[in-house]
Scaffold this motif. Sequence first.
Motif, PDB file in Angstrom:
ATOM      1  N   VAL A 280       0.824  -1.208   0.000  1.00 19.71           N
ATOM      2  CA  VAL A 280       0.000   0.000   0.000  1.00 19.71           C
ATOM      3  C   VAL A 280       0.857   1.257   0.000  1.00 19.71           C
ATOM      4  CG1 VAL A 280      -1.733   1.279   1.318  1.00 19.71           C
ATOM      5  CG2 VAL A 280      -1.891  -1.202   1.147  1.00 19.71           C
ATOM      6  N   ARG A 281       1.927   1.242   0.774  1.00 15.47           N
ATOM      7  CA  ARG A 281       2.788   2.421   0.848  1.00 15.47           C
ATOM      8  C   ARG A 281       3.427   2.729  -0.510  1.00 15.47           C
ATOM      9  NH1 ARG A 281       6.855   1.510   5.178  1.00 15.47           N
ATOM     10  NH2 ARG A 281       8.085   0.685   3.489  1.00 15.47           N
ATOM     11  N   ASN A 282       3.883   1.689  -1.202  1.00 22.08           N
ATOM     12  CA  ASN A 282       4.462   1.900  -2.529  1.00 22.08           C
ATOM     13  C   ASN A 282       3.407   2.362  -3.523  1.00 22.08           C
ATOM     14  OD1 ASN A 282       6.847   1.042  -1.468  1.00 22.08           O
ATOM     15  ND2 ASN A 282       6.788  -0.973  -2.406  1.00 22.08           N
TER      16      ASN A 282
ATOM     17  N   TRP B 251       3.645   5.817  -5.731  1.00 15.96           N
ATOM     18  CA  TRP B 251       3.599   5.899  -7.189  1.00 15.96           C
ATOM     19  C   TRP B 251       2.283   6.459  -7.690  1.00 15.96           C
ATOM     20  CZ3 TRP B 251       7.780   5.630 -10.028  1.00 15.96           C
ATOM     21  CH2 TRP B 251       8.900   5.010  -9.495  1.00 15.96           C
ATOM     22  N   GLY B 252       1.198   6.291  -6.952  1.00 10.84           N
ATOM     23  CA  GLY B 252      -0.106   6.722  -7.416  1.00 10.84           C
ATOM     24  C   GLY B 252      -0.444   8.165  -7.096  1.00 10.84           C
ATOM     25  N   THR B 253       0.203   8.750  -6.114  1.00  9.58           N
ATOM     26  CA  THR B 253      -0.124  10.118  -5.703  1.00  9.58           C
ATOM     27  C   THR B 253       0.066  11.146  -6.824  1.00  9.58           C
ATOM     28  OG1 THR B 253       0.358   9.592  -3.406  1.00  9.58           O
ATOM     29  CG2 THR B 253       0.394  11.913  -4.011  1.00  9.58           C
TER      30      THR B 253
ATOM     31  N   LEU C 205      -3.017  13.379  -8.108  1.00  9.92           N
ATOM     32  CA  LEU C 205      -2.986  14.844  -8.055  1.00  9.92           C
ATOM     33  C   LEU C 205      -3.243  15.463  -9.428  1.00  9.92           C
ATOM     34  CD1 LEU C 205      -0.007  15.523  -5.627  1.00  9.92           C
ATOM     35  CD2 LEU C 205      -2.435  15.875  -5.192  1.00  9.92           C
ATOM     36  N   LEU C 206      -2.728  14.852 -10.477  1.00  6.11           N
ATOM     37  CA  LEU C 206      -3.005  15.345 -11.832  1.00  6.11           C
ATOM     38  C   LEU C 206      -4.491  15.233 -12.165  1.00  6.11           C
ATOM     39  CD1 LEU C 206       0.017  14.070 -13.925  1.00  6.11           C
ATOM     40  CD2 LEU C 206      -0.623  16.439 -13.491  1.00  6.11           C
TER      41      LEU C 206
END
Length: 152
Positions: A101-103, A107-109, A113-114
């Motif tokens: 989940v942390r990874n 990578w997904g943030t 945000l975009l």
Amino acid sequence: MRRAAILLVGWLSLVAPALAVQPDEVLADPALEARARGLSAELRCMVCQNQSIDDSNADLARDLRVLVRERLTAGDTDEQVIDYVVARYGEFVLLKPRFNVRNALLWGTPALLLLVGGAFLIVSARSRKPAVNAALSADEKARLDAVLKDGG
């Protein structure tokens, strides 16, 4: 000709990858040694940070190579060896981090945000009203027609 051959051998010795595994570290069993080399290629040298412990000459890398070989000789599976090293040094020791989940958040943030920023821009553009949305009065229309008729 001989000089060219010497220069070629010298140049190739500089280009060849440095193998950091010392002869005293090599296991007698070729299958175990192959497993140890495979695991060593997956583990990061904590001193060099962008090299595997298989490629690093640092003392800590040597200690980790010896530790991996000791665990394999004791009968651990590859996964148990990796889990042991990760428990001892943290997930940073892996050159290819495990998916969790942390990874995924890491990578997904940026993509998230975009998407949020794009949605905000679209919503704000649609809700924006034009500054002047009034029809021309009859007097203004007549003056505009006169200006256009005269050619400016």
